[in-house]
Scaffold this motif. Structure first.
Motif, PDB file in Angstrom:
ATOM      1  N   THR A  21       0.819  -1.218   0.000  1.00 35.81           N
ATOM      2  CA  THR A  21       0.000   0.000   0.000  1.00 35.81           C
ATOM      3  C   THR A  21       0.852   1.266   0.000  1.00 35.81           C
ATOM      4  O   THR A  21       0.310   2.363  -0.041  1.00 35.81           O
ATOM      5  CB  THR A  21      -0.928   0.020   1.222  1.00 35.81           C
ATOM      6  N   ASP A  22       2.148   1.118   0.053  1.00 37.87           N
ATOM      7  CA  ASP A  22       3.036   2.282   0.167  1.00 37.87           C
ATOM      8  C   ASP A  22       3.430   2.884  -1.173  1.00 37.87           C
ATOM      9  O   ASP A  22       3.996   3.972  -1.219  1.00 37.87           O
ATOM     10  CB  ASP A  22       4.307   1.896   0.942  1.00 37.87           C
ATOM     11  N   TRP A  23       3.164   2.161  -2.257  1.00 35.85           N
ATOM     12  CA  TRP A  23       3.590   2.637  -3.567  1.00 35.85           C
ATOM     13  C   TRP A  23       2.742   3.818  -4.021  1.00 35.85           C
ATOM     14  O   TRP A  23       1.535   3.860  -3.796  1.00 35.85           O
ATOM     15  CB  TRP A  23       3.522   1.507  -4.597  1.00 35.85           C
ATOM     16  N   SER A  24       3.398   4.799  -4.637  1.00 35.96           N
ATOM     17  CA  SER A  24       2.706   5.997  -5.123  1.00 35.96           C
ATOM     18  C   SER A  24       3.385   6.498  -6.387  1.00 35.96           C
ATOM     19  O   SER A  24       4.574   6.233  -6.614  1.00 35.96           O
ATOM     20  CB  SER A  24       2.723   7.099  -4.060  1.00 35.96           C
ATOM     21  N   ILE A  25       2.642   7.223  -7.200  1.00 37.06           N
ATOM     22  CA  ILE A  25       3.188   7.776  -8.439  1.00 37.06           C
ATOM     23  C   ILE A  25       4.325   8.740  -8.138  1.00 37.06           C
ATOM     24  O   ILE A  25       5.368   8.730  -8.802  1.00 37.06           O
ATOM     25  CB  ILE A  25       2.083   8.472  -9.251  1.00 37.06           C
ATOM     26  N   SER A  26       4.140   9.580  -7.118  1.00 31.13           N
ATOM     27  CA  SER A  26       5.157  10.592  -6.804  1.00 31.13           C
ATOM     28  C   SER A  26       6.479   9.956  -6.386  1.00 31.13           C
ATOM     29  O   SER A  26       7.547  10.424  -6.770  1.00 31.13           O
ATOM     30  CB  SER A  26       4.651  11.521  -5.685  1.00 31.13           C
ATOM     31  N   ARG A 184       1.943  17.937  -4.648  1.00 27.88           N
ATOM     32  CA  ARG A 184       2.402  16.553  -4.550  1.00 27.88           C
ATOM     33  C   ARG A 184       2.984  16.060  -5.870  1.00 27.88           C
ATOM     34  O   ARG A 184       3.881  15.216  -5.881  1.00 27.88           O
ATOM     35  CB  ARG A 184       1.243  15.656  -4.114  1.00 27.88           C
ATOM     36  N   TYR A 185       2.468  16.586  -6.980  1.00 32.19           N
ATOM     37  CA  TYR A 185       2.929  16.146  -8.300  1.00 32.19           C
ATOM     38  C   TYR A 185       3.764  17.220  -8.998  1.00 32.19           C
ATOM     39  O   TYR A 185       3.873  17.238 -10.213  1.00 32.19           O
ATOM     40  CB  TYR A 185       1.731  15.749  -9.166  1.00 32.19           C
ATOM     41  N   HIS A 298       6.923  11.833  -1.232  1.00 32.65           N
ATOM     42  CA  HIS A 298       5.680  11.451  -0.562  1.00 32.65           C
ATOM     43  C   HIS A 298       5.508  12.314   0.680  1.00 32.65           C
ATOM     44  O   HIS A 298       6.489  12.632   1.355  1.00 32.65           O
ATOM     45  CB  HIS A 298       5.688   9.967  -0.186  1.00 32.65           C
ATOM     46  N   LYS A 303       6.788   6.352   3.839  1.00 28.77           N
ATOM     47  CA  LYS A 303       6.523   5.728   2.535  1.00 28.77           C
ATOM     48  C   LYS A 303       7.505   6.181   1.450  1.00 28.77           C
ATOM     49  O   LYS A 303       7.386   5.777   0.296  1.00 28.77           O
ATOM     50  CB  LYS A 303       5.094   6.026   2.094  1.00 28.77           C
ATOM     51  N   ARG A 304       8.469   6.993   1.825  1.00 22.76           N
ATOM     52  CA  ARG A 304       9.429   7.487   0.819  1.00 22.76           C
ATOM     53  C   ARG A 304      10.469   6.443   0.449  1.00 22.76           C
ATOM     54  O   ARG A 304      11.186   6.612  -0.538  1.00 22.76           O
ATOM     55  CB  ARG A 304      10.122   8.754   1.352  1.00 22.76           C
TER      56      ARG A 304
END
Length: 411
Positions: A21-26, A184-185, A298, A303-304
């Motif tokens: 659940t920690d993965w993100s586009i940023s 954020r983006y 992030h 989560k970074r």
């Protein structure tokens, strides 16, 4: 949540099931940008070294394969294991040393020096001496050094406007607007805008690209005392002072209190692994690390670490297609990467300058560190990051001893 943050910042593991659940586009994009900027900047030094040493194209591809695979494996493992955005790379200052030794030095001697340096770094890491040295540096001094290093990249982003005004204005405007409305983006948007403008201005030459798997070339090592003194020792010193020192400082200032011991040991092992392909010493990244440790990666610090894993995965892809990577950086305009790097580091520059200013007790010593580092000074083969720390600490201890003496007389 607080317990999890404590574990992250002290380098402890948490259950595997939580990681999906920690993965993100940023975070993924931050990892990609760190790789892109590494290839676009320090990789140029490799081309210069190859030219001085009359290195063949196959050997050059093997070099890129080695540094990419070594950085990728070590970065992925350390980020996953420590739950911290550990960004590894290759020793750019070490490559500069290599340029000065070619063509007198042979590739066998170069590989021997890489292996010897990896052994020295392993010993330094496993004993924990480097951790003790880092703890002696006050936070304001450390922040001054990092701000001084990063400032040069921030300035170049605006200097590039002379080469491509439309590209520069477009990317800077995209940075300001996205920082206001989609923070954020922010860097994701800046990168997209930059690539789009460069393409529309016909500044790219993507037609030359073609996918091709790289094949490493293995080289037998040669060991001799002259190479040990002229290359192994300087390579080890510049790797520690120019890469591991600022890299660990960036992690610590971002709140990740991880020991350098594990990082130095793992990167030393990775260095030994890829040395036979001509890949120079694998180290902790300094400049690109700031991209993956800040809020742009992030909002949640815990989560970074995904940015570190993402960075490693893109390095592995780059290594597999090392020949294509070599072609790619002749296809993109250099000013695009320069602007992107500078804008991506504005947040890190701001954070570190804030620490310098807020450290009222040692502000002047911290500012001296910042100025010395930003000057780019170099003496006896040691760069401004080293001298910034040395001069700043000298000012720190002299000024502190004077204050302590005054306070003692007053009391």
């Amino acid at each position: 949540m607080n317990d999890r943050l404590d574990k992250v910042h002290t380098g402890q593991k948490y259950p595997l099931k939580q990681k999906t659940t920690d993965w993100s586009i940023s975070a993924i994009v931050s990892g990609f940008l760190a790789v892109l900027i590494s290839y676009a900047g320090p990789l140029v030094i490799f081309f210069q070294a190859a030219s001085m040493g009359n290195i063949s194209n196959d050997m050059m591809v093997s070099w890129v394969w080695g540094i990419s695979i070594g950085a990728g494996i070590s970065g992925i493992f350390l980020s996953w294991w420590l739950k911290v955005p550990v960004v590894t790379a290759w020793s750019a200052p070490g490559t500069v040393l290599l340029i000065s030794l070619f063509p007198e030095i042979t590739m066998g001697q170069v590989v021997g020096a890489y292996l010897s340096s990896a052994l020295l770094l392993f010993i330094i890491g496993i004993t924990g001496y480097f951790d003790k040295a880092v703890r002696l540096i006050p936070q304001g001094i450390a922040a001054g050094m990092i701000a001084g290093i990063l400032l040069q990249f921030g300035l170049r982003a605006f200097e590039a406007s002379a080469l491509s005004p439309l590209l520069s204005v477009g990317m800077i405007l995209a940075y300001i607007l996205s920082r206001r409305y989609l923070p954020r983006y922010n860097i994701v948007i800046v990168a997209i805008v930059g690539f789009t403008i460069a393409f529309l201005l016909d500044k790219t030459n993507l037609g030359i690209l073609s996918p091709k798997l790289a094949m490493p070339v293995l080289i037998a090592p040669e060991f001799d005392l002259a190479t040990f003194l002229s290359f192994t020792i300087p390579l080890t010193l510049v790797s520690l002072t120019g890469q591991f020192l600022p890299g660990m400082t960036i992690l610590n200032l971002a709140g990740y209190r991880v020991p350098a011991k594990a990082i130095i040991v793992i990167t030393a092992l990775a260095s030994a692994m890829v040395a036979f392909t001509g890949g120079i010493t694998i180290v902790l990244a300094a400049i690109t690390a700031a991209i993956c440790t800040g809020k742009d990666a992030h909002e949640d610090p815990s989560k970074r670490y995904v940015a570190g894993i993402s960075n490693g995965l893109f390095y592995l892809i780059g290594g597999l297609f090392a020949g294509t990577i070599v072609m790619l950086f002749t296809a993109l305009p250099k000013e695009l990467i320069t602007i992107l790097a500078g804008l991506a580091l504005i947040g890190a520059i701001t954070a570190n300058l804030t620490i310098v200013i807020e450290d009222t007790k040692h502000r002047e010593a911290s500012l001296i560190t910042f100025l010395a580092t930003a000057s780019g000074m170099s003496m006896w083969g040691l760069g401004s990051a080293f001298w910034g720390i040395v001069i700043g600490l000298l000012a720190f201890f002299i000024m502190n001893s004077k204050t302590a003496l005054t306070d003692k007389k007053t009391s």
